[in-house]
Design a protein around this motif. Structure first.
Motif, PDB file in Angstrom:
ATOM      1  N   LEU A 131       0.822  -1.204   0.000  1.00  0.00           N
ATOM      2  CA  LEU A 131       0.000   0.000   0.000  1.00  0.00           C
ATOM      3  C   LEU A 131       0.858   1.256   0.000  1.00  0.00           C
ATOM      4  CD1 LEU A 131      -2.881   1.208   0.242  1.00  0.00           C
ATOM      5  CD2 LEU A 131      -2.597   1.059   2.724  1.00  0.00           C
ATOM      6  N   LEU A 132       1.953   1.240   0.741  1.00  0.00           N
ATOM      7  CA  LEU A 132       2.823   2.408   0.814  1.00  0.00           C
ATOM      8  C   LEU A 132       3.557   2.642  -0.515  1.00  0.00           C
ATOM      9  CD1 LEU A 132       3.843   4.638   2.652  1.00  0.00           C
ATOM     10  CD2 LEU A 132       5.613   3.080   3.462  1.00  0.00           C
ATOM     11  N   LEU A 133       3.961   1.579  -1.190  1.00  0.00           N
ATOM     12  CA  LEU A 133       4.596   1.743  -2.494  1.00  0.00           C
ATOM     13  C   LEU A 133       3.620   2.330  -3.517  1.00  0.00           C
ATOM     14  CD1 LEU A 133       6.808  -1.464  -2.828  1.00  0.00           C
ATOM     15  CD2 LEU A 133       7.578   0.917  -2.722  1.00  0.00           C
ATOM     16  N   ARG A 134       2.365   1.978  -3.414  1.00  0.00           N
ATOM     17  CA  ARG A 134       1.381   2.572  -4.319  1.00  0.00           C
ATOM     18  C   ARG A 134       1.249   4.067  -4.057  1.00  0.00           C
ATOM     19  NH1 ARG A 134      -3.812   4.196  -5.147  1.00  0.00           N
ATOM     20  NH2 ARG A 134      -4.788   3.481  -7.093  1.00  0.00           N
ATOM     21  N   ARG A 135       1.281   4.482  -2.801  1.00  0.00           N
ATOM     22  CA  ARG A 135       1.197   5.896  -2.487  1.00  0.00           C
ATOM     23  C   ARG A 135       2.421   6.635  -3.040  1.00  0.00           C
ATOM     24  NH1 ARG A 135      -0.029   8.105   3.470  1.00  0.00           N
ATOM     25  NH2 ARG A 135      -2.094   7.518   2.772  1.00  0.00           N
ATOM     26  N   ASP A 311      11.863   4.388 -14.853  1.00  0.00           N
ATOM     27  CA  ASP A 311      10.525   4.153 -14.309  1.00  0.00           C
ATOM     28  C   ASP A 311      10.346   2.657 -14.016  1.00  0.00           C
ATOM     29  OD1 ASP A 311       7.814   3.999 -13.695  1.00  0.00           O
ATOM     30  OD2 ASP A 311       7.262   5.493 -15.194  1.00  0.00           O
ATOM     31  N   LEU A 312       9.954   2.339 -12.785  1.00  0.00           N
ATOM     32  CA  LEU A 312       9.790   0.944 -12.390  1.00  0.00           C
ATOM     33  C   LEU A 312       8.503   0.323 -12.918  1.00  0.00           C
ATOM     34  CD1 LEU A 312      10.950   1.250  -8.666  1.00  0.00           C
ATOM     35  CD2 LEU A 312      12.209   0.208 -10.551  1.00  0.00           C
ATOM     36  N   ALA A 313       7.551   1.149 -13.368  1.00  0.00           N
ATOM     37  CA  ALA A 313       6.274   0.649 -13.892  1.00  0.00           C
ATOM     38  C   ALA A 313       5.600  -0.287 -12.897  1.00  0.00           C
ATOM     39  CB  ALA A 313       6.488  -0.053 -15.242  1.00  0.00           C
ATOM     40  N   LEU A 314       5.443   0.193 -11.665  1.00  0.00           N
ATOM     41  CA  LEU A 314       4.818  -0.627 -10.621  1.00  0.00           C
ATOM     42  C   LEU A 314       3.297  -0.688 -10.750  1.00  0.00           C
ATOM     43  CD1 LEU A 314       6.903   0.557  -7.519  1.00  0.00           C
ATOM     44  CD2 LEU A 314       7.321  -1.392  -9.026  1.00  0.00           C
ATOM     45  N   PHE A 315       2.705   0.369 -11.307  1.00  0.00           N
ATOM     46  CA  PHE A 315       1.244   0.439 -11.385  1.00  0.00           C
ATOM     47  C   PHE A 315       0.856   0.953 -12.769  1.00  0.00           C
ATOM     48  CE2 PHE A 315       2.345   0.797  -6.949  1.00  0.00           C
ATOM     49  CZ  PHE A 315       1.419  -0.026  -6.317  1.00  0.00           C
ATOM     50  N   ASP A 318      -4.455   3.420 -14.242  1.00  0.00           N
ATOM     51  CA  ASP A 318      -5.604   3.470 -13.337  1.00  0.00           C
ATOM     52  C   ASP A 318      -5.263   3.022 -11.917  1.00  0.00           C
ATOM     53  OD1 ASP A 318      -5.103   0.885 -14.012  1.00  0.00           O
ATOM     54  OD2 ASP A 318      -7.193   0.353 -14.469  1.00  0.00           O
ATOM     55  N   GLY A 319      -3.961   2.795 -11.607  1.00  0.00           N
ATOM     56  CA  GLY A 319      -3.547   2.458 -10.246  1.00  0.00           C
ATOM     57  C   GLY A 319      -3.520   0.990  -9.925  1.00  0.00           C
ATOM     58  N   ALA A 320      -3.669   0.111 -10.889  1.00  0.00           N
ATOM     59  CA  ALA A 320      -3.639  -1.335 -10.625  1.00  0.00           C
ATOM     60  C   ALA A 320      -2.183  -1.808 -10.556  1.00  0.00           C
ATOM     61  CB  ALA A 320      -4.400  -2.086 -11.718  1.00  0.00           C
ATOM     62  N   PRO A 321      -1.839  -2.686  -9.623  1.00  0.00           N
ATOM     63  CA  PRO A 321      -0.451  -3.163  -9.515  1.00  0.00           C
ATOM     64  C   PRO A 321      -0.078  -4.073 -10.678  1.00  0.00           C
ATOM     65  CG  PRO A 321      -1.845  -4.323  -7.959  1.00  0.00           C
ATOM     66  CD  PRO A 321      -2.698  -3.249  -8.558  1.00  0.00           C
ATOM     67  N   THR A 322       1.197  -4.006 -11.068  1.00  0.00           N
ATOM     68  CA  THR A 322       1.744  -4.859 -12.114  1.00  0.00           C
ATOM     69  C   THR A 322       2.615  -5.948 -11.489  1.00  0.00           C
ATOM     70  OG1 THR A 322       3.703  -3.487 -12.420  1.00  0.00           O
ATOM     71  CG2 THR A 322       1.744  -2.891 -13.686  1.00  0.00           C
ATOM     72  N   VAL A 351      -0.024  -8.370  -2.825  1.00  0.00           N
ATOM     73  CA  VAL A 351      -0.371  -7.715  -4.085  1.00  0.00           C
ATOM     74  C   VAL A 351      -1.826  -7.975  -4.451  1.00  0.00           C
ATOM     75  CG1 VAL A 351       0.146  -7.646  -6.553  1.00  0.00           C
ATOM     76  CG2 VAL A 351       2.019  -7.764  -4.899  1.00  0.00           C
ATOM     77  N   VAL A 352      -2.287  -9.205  -4.245  1.00  0.00           N
ATOM     78  CA  VAL A 352      -3.688  -9.527  -4.543  1.00  0.00           C
ATOM     79  C   VAL A 352      -4.626  -8.740  -3.640  1.00  0.00           C
ATOM     80  CG1 VAL A 352      -5.403 -11.371  -4.459  1.00  0.00           C
ATOM     81  CG2 VAL A 352      -3.168 -11.799  -5.492  1.00  0.00           C
ATOM     82  N   GLN A 353      -4.287  -8.619  -2.362  1.00  0.00           N
ATOM     83  CA  GLN A 353      -5.130  -7.842  -1.447  1.00  0.00           C
ATOM     84  C   GLN A 353      -5.169  -6.377  -1.853  1.00  0.00           C
ATOM     85  OE1 GLN A 353      -3.534  -8.590   2.445  1.00  0.00           O
ATOM     86  NE2 GLN A 353      -4.553 -10.567   2.666  1.00  0.00           N
ATOM     87  N   LEU A 354      -4.045  -5.835  -2.311  1.00  0.00           N
ATOM     88  CA  LEU A 354      -4.028  -4.444  -2.746  1.00  0.00           C
ATOM     89  C   LEU A 354      -4.891  -4.251  -3.986  1.00  0.00           C
ATOM     90  CD1 LEU A 354      -2.802  -1.605  -2.373  1.00  0.00           C
ATOM     91  CD2 LEU A 354      -0.939  -2.328  -3.885  1.00  0.00           C
ATOM     92  N   ARG A 355      -4.830  -5.189  -4.922  1.00  0.00           N
ATOM     93  CA  ARG A 355      -5.661  -5.085  -6.123  1.00  0.00           C
ATOM     94  C   ARG A 355      -7.144  -5.149  -5.760  1.00  0.00           C
ATOM     95  NH1 ARG A 355      -3.447  -8.787  -8.720  1.00  0.00           N
ATOM     96  NH2 ARG A 355      -2.118  -7.542 -10.098  1.00  0.00           N
TER      97      ARG A 355
END
Length: 378
Positions: A131-135, A311-315, A318-322, A351-355
């Motif tokens: 969650l923190l990496l998404r922020r 760019d790490l292209a983490l998301f 639309d904010g979905a994790p990769t 990752v699944v819980q974050l998605r």
């Protein structure tokens, strides 16, 4: 019949536990496993994990790390029963494999003296890390490994004092220089000629000293000085070892002209004082911290992108994790708690819980979007 089956299953479980304890005793013969000391407490479930400030650990960290970290089966058994060799990383004992700082996260039960969170389980610590990496990536725009590390683990620069500028030595003056003699005389203390007195009882009781004590200067007998003399008595000059004591008046005046006191020294004659040294200047020493950040960022980007500034292209947009998010989380944990590494299953679950957390509002009846806690960085 069912009762017999239950007793048989209980005996089989006891035999299995006994075999595991025997393996532990063989693996670590000099350290008794915790299960041998308190078997009931070792196998009892912990519904409400607690933080132990003295040990700086959560009381269930052994079983959490045995299940969540990559290790051999025998090493996992030794970890679960407290028979491991060596001390694990501090954040392992906090169920916080990414060393996240306190900010009121879900599953946070306490924090150590440095602000690192003590999570109730390793699974909750992994969920907060995702969650923190998404922020960082979506909200703060930190999309490269270098940008993430500079906020995740910022530099702690130490204050050092720069040495003062050394004072320059005075220029050498040649003997032929016209200014050499005045500088030498200026540094000499003021001199003056003091008249010499005569000891009344003589010096070391010699014949000459007794005569000088009796007659004084000019050969006058001190004992008969009250009686007037017919004519003054002139004596021969004394030897050179006591020059100026009992010589003739004319010779004494000539000697006094030769001996002149040196001129009085004034402040104007003294050389200028050297400039005062500047006080030491405090500067920040960040060389070691910058090297640490560069190494950390290169480790994060390893196997994900070509460099720490890409760019790490983490998301997605639309904010979905990769898929890169799981790789970056594994690389970061390897730095924070190295050489231990979390299992892939632990990171995949996070990752699944974050998605699911951010896809829930888009589904019918999903409710409002989740509220994230205010947090400035781990």
């Amino acid at each position: 019949m069912q009762r017999d089956l239950a007793q048989f299953a209980t005996r089989k479980a006891a035999m299995l536990i006994e075999a595991l304890l025997t393996m532990l005793a063989l693996a670590a013969p000099h350290k008794a496993p915790a299960a041998m000391v308190a078997p009931l407490s070792a196998f009892a479930a912990t519904p409400n994990p607690a933080y132990q400030p003295q040990a700086r650990a959560v009381d269930n960290w052994r079983f959490e790390s045995a299940l969540a970290l990559e290790m051999a089966p025998l090493a996992a058994i030794r970890r679960a029963f407290g028979a491991e060799a060596g001390e694990p990383a501090r954040c392992v004992k906090l169920n916080n494999y990414w060393c996240i700082k306190s900010a009121g996260w879900n599953g946070e039960i306490a924090a150590d003296s440095d602000g690192h969170v003590a999570f109730a389980s390793a699974e909750e610590g992994a969920a907060v890390a995702a969650l923190l990496l998404r922020r960082y990536y979506v909200n703060y725009g930190r999309r490269t490994a270098r940008a993430i590390v500079e906020r995740w683990a910022p530099a702690q620069c130490s204050l050092v004092f720069a040495p003062a500028v050394p004072r320059r030595p005075a220029p050498a003056v040649s003997p032929d220089s016209s200014s050499a003699k005045p500088r030498t005389l200026a540094r000499m203390p003021p001199q003056r000629v003091a008249p010499m007195a005569i000891a009344r009882r003589g010096i070391q009781n010699t014949l000459r000293s007794r005569w000088l004590a009796a007659y004084g200067r000019g050969g006058v007998n001190l004992k008969t000085a009250r009686r007037p003399l017919a004519r003054p008595v002139d004596l021969m000059p004394t030897p050179s070892i006591m020059a100026g004591v009992s010589e003739l008046p004319a010779r004494r005046e000539k000697l006094a002209e030769l001996i002149q006191p040196s001129p009085q020294t004034t402040l104007a004659d003294l050389p200028p004082s050297p400039a005062p040294r500047p006080p030491p200047v405090g500067v920040s020493n960040c060389a070691g911290e910058l090297a640490r950040i560069a190494t950390y960022a290169a480790t994060i980007a390893q196997g994900v992108v070509g460099g720490a500034n890409e760019d790490l292209a983490l998301f997605t947009a639309d904010g979905a994790p990769t898929e890169n998010l799981a790789k970056v989380m594994a690389n970061m944990a390897a730095v924070e708690i190295g050489p231990a590494r979390p299992r892939d299953a632990l990171i995949r679950i996070a990752v699944v819980q974050l998605r699911q957390l951010f896809e829930a509002p888009t589904k019918p009846g999903g409710g409002a979007a989740p509220t994230l806690p205010a947090h400035a960085g781990p």
